[in-house]
Design an enzyme around this catalytic site. Sequence first.
Site, mmCIF file in Angstrom:
data_model
loop_
_atom_site.group_PDB
_atom_site.id
_atom_site.type_symbol
_atom_site.label_atom_id
_atom_site.label_comp_id
_atom_site.label_asym_id
_atom_site.label_seq_id
_atom_site.Cartn_x
_atom_site.Cartn_y
_atom_site.Cartn_z
ATOM 1 C CE LYS A 126 115.696 -62.193 26.483
ATOM 2 N NZ LYS A 126 116.136 -63.369 27.239
ATOM 3 C CE LYS A 161 115.594 -58.938 23.607
ATOM 4 N NZ LYS A 161 117.071 -58.866 23.520
ATOM 5 N NE ARG A 211 127.142 -62.571 27.859
ATOM 6 C CZ ARG A 211 126.517 -63.714 28.146
ATOM 7 N NH1 ARG A 211 127.140 -64.672 28.790
ATOM 8 N NH2 ARG A 211 125.254 -63.877 27.790
ATOM 9 N NE ARG A 234 117.722 -67.658 16.513
ATOM 10 C CZ ARG A 234 117.245 -68.877 16.764
ATOM 11 N NH1 ARG A 234 116.631 -69.129 17.895
ATOM 12 N NH2 ARG A 234 117.388 -69.844 15.870
ATOM 13 C CG ASP A 274 124.306 -60.710 26.051
ATOM 14 O OD1 ASP A 274 125.446 -61.086 26.397
ATOM 15 O OD2 ASP A 274 123.316 -61.463 26.060
ATOM 16 C CD GLU A 282 119.266 -61.157 26.677
ATOM 17 O OE1 GLU A 282 119.803 -61.934 27.509
ATOM 18 O OE2 GLU A 282 118.598 -61.565 25.715
ATOM 19 C CG ASN A 284 123.045 -62.519 30.031
ATOM 20 O OD1 ASN A 284 122.129 -63.286 29.806
ATOM 21 N ND2 ASN A 284 123.479 -61.637 29.136
#
Length: 319
Positions: A126, A161, A211, A234, A274, A282, A284
């Site tokens: 995050k 979040k 993604r 979501r 993301d 984000e 990842n």
Amino acid sequence: MKLLFVADPLEGFKTYKDSTFAMMREAARRGHRIVACETRQLVWLRGGRVTARAAREIELTGDAHDWFRVVATGDLALAECDAVLMRKDPPFDSEFFYATHLLSQAEREGARVFNRPASLREHPEKLAILEFPQFIAPTLVTRDPAEIRAFHAEQQDIILKPLDGMGGMGIFRVKADGLNLGSIVETLNKDGTQTVMVQRFIPAIAEGDKRILVIGGKPVPWCLARIPQGSEVRGNLAAGGKGVARELTARDREIAEALGPVLAARGLLLVGLDVIGDNVTEINVTSPTCFQEITDQSGFDVAAMFVDALEAALQGARS
């Protein structure tokens, strides 16, 4: 080459969609040896090296259910492998953190670890976006409820979040009416003891949470847009989102080509960005997924690109 995958239990793999399985299958197709262990099997003893106790060398069977067979079991020093691939799924909890320190010790002993353990620690998924403010929506990180209320008053429509969630867990939307904002903040920040991320809601989520995979600093030309279904906000596949492969837009490429080389230089061979609309939400780095979904829908072989990059990184280290 001998490749050690540090992953979740093999028996729990959903091979029809698992990206680690796709990596294993491509590596095995090229003749590489596949060994697997879990983080709980990593051990260090003074006078020795970081070792995977009772690591299992496996062969892939091609069967969808009994997909592997064990051909050998034994203790394996990580430095004896050509590469160690850290593929333990989140959450990034204390045990994951400790495992990265053992992997860093293995690096000091000569192991090649992907993604680099220090970079896993330095890029919480995050918070890693804070380094690239030009690519993100208005964002607040705090555990102060007053800061969150002020941010909501300014932005009107927000997403809240937890910093340690995965798969869309614990994500809330609060619209202009502020309905349940106080209760949501209490739930997420636990009376001011836990930090929360708050972002302006991005309406483009209706078109999907994309993604974008970046391998060896270069973007995969297709992304997976994870589209929310029904009244869900979501897009995460784990939250019921529908995954649709799409070619990268010009903005997607701009983001990936700006961030990819920076992150690759830090030892992050594989990154999952993301992106919602024009904004990165984000970064990842623990165990990015969506290999098989993209390949199945687009025909682009993501696993082959990954193993190409892995082989190139190992060859570069030898030369």
